[in-house]
Write a protein that holds these residues in place. Sequence first.
Motif, PDB file in Angstrom:
ATOM      1  N   LEU A   1      -8.215  -8.470   9.051  1.00 38.29           N
ATOM      2  CA  LEU A   1      -7.265  -9.571   9.194  1.00 38.29           C
ATOM      3  C   LEU A   1      -7.987 -10.905   9.042  1.00 38.29           C
ATOM      4  O   LEU A   1      -7.437 -11.856   8.483  1.00 38.29           O
ATOM      5  CB  LEU A   1      -6.572  -9.491  10.556  1.00 38.29           C
ATOM      6  CG  LEU A   1      -5.742  -8.229  10.832  1.00 38.29           C
ATOM      7  CD1 LEU A   1      -5.062  -8.335  12.191  1.00 38.29           C
ATOM      8  CD2 LEU A   1      -4.713  -8.010   9.739  1.00 38.29           C
TER       9      LEU A   1
ATOM     10  N   GLY B   1      -8.379 -11.441   5.504  1.00 36.33           N
ATOM     11  CA  GLY B   1      -7.098 -11.853   4.931  1.00 36.33           C
ATOM     12  C   GLY B   1      -6.817 -13.326   5.169  1.00 36.33           C
ATOM     13  O   GLY B   1      -6.304 -14.018   4.276  1.00 36.33           O
TER      14      GLY B   1
ATOM     15  N   LEU C   1      -3.963  -8.765   1.780  1.00 39.21           N
ATOM     16  CA  LEU C   1      -3.345  -9.398   2.948  1.00 39.21           C
ATOM     17  C   LEU C   1      -3.164 -10.888   2.715  1.00 39.21           C
ATOM     18  O   LEU C   1      -2.102 -11.460   3.002  1.00 39.21           O
ATOM     19  CB  LEU C   1      -4.200  -9.150   4.189  1.00 39.21           C
ATOM     20  CG  LEU C   1      -4.164  -7.740   4.785  1.00 39.21           C
ATOM     21  CD1 LEU C   1      -5.190  -7.605   5.897  1.00 39.21           C
ATOM     22  CD2 LEU C   1      -2.776  -7.411   5.305  1.00 39.21           C
TER      23      LEU C   1
END
Length: 302
Positions: free
Chosen positions: A31, A34, A176
């Motif tokens: 994440l 991302g 992402l």
Amino acid sequence: MQAVLGWIMSSRWRAVIGVWLMGAIQWLSLLGGGLVALVALRQGPAEGAGVAFLAALGLIPFAIMLGAPPWVLPVAALSLWLPVLVMAWALLRTASLARSFQLAALFGAMVVLALHSGDDTARQVGREMIDQWLMPFLEGREQGVPDEAALDRLAMLVPGMMAAALTAALIISLILGRWWQAILYNPGGFRAEFHELRHGQFAVLTGGVVFILAAVTTTVPLLDNLALVAILVLMFQGLAVCHAFVHRRKLGGVWLVPVYGLLLPFTVPVMSVMAALAILDNVLDLRGRYAPAPQVSDGSDD
């Protein structure tokens, strides 16, 4: 999600905090990658690099608290974030997901080549990983631990697994970031872009040659490891083909469940099938023939 992403993108320091938190929680590192990709795609690679380096500096106290050298966590985070920045820059320049994914394959291939550069480096690194992560499970089996020759053969494939894991992390991070960019600024844009993912004849031919050579010359671990990276990258085009068919033919997302459901327990076989589907799509244009993209009207009369 849109509100959270909007809050993060509203200032540099909010982006730094977001990336820093993801980097501090290791299982959320994708994440963080991302978010770095999102900042780079929206505000430019220079701003993305600034956010990445500031967040990496913030990881130094965590490393010290864990009793590790101060540089360990920042270097580990930047080993993911910096290649993602390069891929985001390439995506901005070329508007091609495929080219960016091929850059991830290049980074993965560099890992394989680096680990095979020494006389016994690949085996030593592989045995260290096996001893640390796999041996506790092997020792608990009724069959016992495999012999040294079997462990050495397995160790020679570890560089490819490491390179494939890095390549997958880079691609997923970019996906992402691109998806989040679409959520904030271009709803539906990522789906259309991903459905058109195509690596092109040269990239597919290169990957296919590596795969065939690895299958024919089973005693060359370097080719086996490079083939694993090539299969992984081609797999994403195979997944794009599946997604495009399901969406354009209005089949329903349930048709994708077997693909992803089998991917975890049968990773390499499913990856190989998806890579083969990508090669067929490049040769036969499966999407163009059987699931063409809907025509967008320009508003003019015929």
